[in-house]
Scaffold this motif. Structure first.
Motif, short mmCIF file in Angstrom:
data_model
loop_
_atom_site.label_atom_id
_atom_site.label_comp_id
_atom_site.label_asym_id
_atom_site.label_seq_id
_atom_site.Cartn_x
_atom_site.Cartn_y
_atom_site.Cartn_z
N GLU A 26 -3.11 49.55 34.08
CA GLU A 26 -2.19 48.44 34.29
C GLU A 26 -0.90 48.73 33.55
O GLU A 26 -0.92 49.19 32.39
N LEU A 27 0.23 48.44 34.19
CA LEU A 27 1.54 48.77 33.65
C LEU A 27 2.38 47.51 33.46
O LEU A 27 2.30 46.59 34.27
N PRO A 28 3.23 47.48 32.44
CA PRO A 28 4.16 46.35 32.31
C PRO A 28 5.32 46.45 33.29
O PRO A 28 5.91 45.44 33.68
N ALA A 29 5.68 47.68 33.69
CA ALA A 29 6.80 47.91 34.61
C ALA A 29 6.63 49.29 35.22
O ALA A 29 5.91 50.14 34.67
N ALA A 30 7.27 49.52 36.36
CA ALA A 30 7.14 50.82 37.02
C ALA A 30 8.30 51.03 37.97
O ALA A 30 8.86 50.08 38.52
N ASP A 31 8.64 52.30 38.19
CA ASP A 31 9.59 52.68 39.22
C ASP A 31 8.83 52.84 40.54
O ASP A 31 7.76 53.44 40.58
N ALA A 260 14.31 51.64 47.05
CA ALA A 260 13.60 51.88 45.79
C ALA A 260 14.12 50.97 44.69
O ALA A 260 15.24 50.46 44.76
N GLY A 261 13.30 50.78 43.67
CA GLY A 261 13.72 49.96 42.54
C GLY A 261 12.67 49.91 41.47
O GLY A 261 11.53 50.37 41.67
N ARG A 262 13.05 49.36 40.34
CA ARG A 262 12.11 49.18 39.24
C ARG A 262 11.58 47.76 39.31
O ARG A 262 12.32 46.81 39.58
N VAL A 263 10.28 47.62 39.07
CA VAL A 263 9.63 46.32 39.14
C VAL A 263 8.87 46.09 37.84
O VAL A 263 8.35 47.03 37.24
N ALA A 264 8.85 44.83 37.40
CA ALA A 264 8.17 44.48 36.15
C ALA A 264 7.40 43.18 36.34
O ALA A 264 7.72 42.37 37.22
#
Length: 272
Positions: A26-31, A260-264
């Motif tokens: 599990e990630l706090p944010a990702a590209d 594309a984008g970064r998501v958190a």
């Protein structure tokens, strides 16, 4: 587009699965790019005896993959067993009782074996069920699309209908769990063909509902088996993902990346 957008929720969780069919992180944010979450399904195990990609969709051979955890490292991936010990290819071969190799290079015409989920439910996960080969998208270890979404509304509805009165998101292996702010279950069904904006830049096209195999019913790490994770959507959400495929139990949706984008976690999710 912005004037017609409807806020449907926020990002509740992000998941990456560095090795196909293993437990993820599990990630706090990702590209997120056209190939999905950075590092997702970057690796897989190859069965050296058959040349096929190992997948828990054939539970008789590969259900033990779901006892293993894959985490991304600076130079690759780390695979650990249930006791937390790191496993190399030799240890994986011994544990899985199959000759395997960890690879980041999908072979030409890569395929997996998929058992019929109803047969697995009838005969048990260890039974020698018939399987059929499924070709993977060229150059990837994805089953269909680079991104899989699931809402809390759908999870809540499955839990409501299940004798267990609960179901875990991890069973369905989503990349994004959307904390839905409206009422009703299986809301993703109404998103097919529409677009989502998530956070400041990520834009997705929702393509098809996600047909489920036997994987959600299997033990996942410390989670026990749960046949109702498949039986409930089979009774209450059978859909035809693609023309001619026939009705399948569906949970969640596939998506392709338009921008594309970064998501958190906590990012707003807008439906267009």
């Amino acid at each position: 587009m912005a004037g017609t957008a409807q806020r449907v929720g926020t990002v509740g969780a992000l998941w990456r699965y560095p090795v196909k069919s293993m437990l993820g992180e599990e990630l706090p944010a990702a590209d997120v790019t056209g190939r999905g979450i950075d590092g997702d399904r970057r690796f897989a195990l190859l069965d050296r005896a058959t040349g096929k990609v190992a997948s828990a969709k054939d539970p008789r051979l590969w259900r033990r993959l779901l006892t293993l955890t894959a985490t991304t490292t600076g130079d690759g991936v780390r695979v650990t067993g249930p006791d937390g010990a790191e496993l190399d290819a030799d240890a994986l071969t011994e544990l899985l009782a199959r000759p395997v190799a960890l690879t980041a290079e999908p072979p030409p015409a890569a395929s997996i074996d998929r058992a019929d989920p109803e047969e697995v439910l009838r005969r048990g996960e260890a039974a020698d069920s018939a399987v059929h080969a499924v070709e993977l998208p060229a150059g990837t270890f994805f089953d269909h699309s680079p991104l899989h979404l699931l809402t809390t509304a759908t999870l809540d509805r499955i839990a409501e209908l299940s004798p267990r009165r609960t179901v875990e998101a991890r069973r369905y292996r989503p990349n994004l769990v959307i904390r839905h702010e409206g009422a009703g279950g299986f809301v993703e069904n109404h998103w097919i063909g529409r677009e989502l904006t998530i956070g400041p830049r990520l834009r997705l096209r929702i393509t098809v509902p996600t047909p489920r195999c036997a994987v959600p019913t299997l033990a996942h790490g410390s989670l026990p088996r749960d046949p109702e994770a498949l039986r409930v959507p089979a009774r209450h959400n059978p859909l035809e993902p693609l023309a001619g495929m026939g009705p399948r139990p569906c949970v969640g949706v596939h998506a392709r990346v338009l921008a594309a984008g970064r998501v958190a976690r906590g990012d707003a999710v807008l439906l267009h």
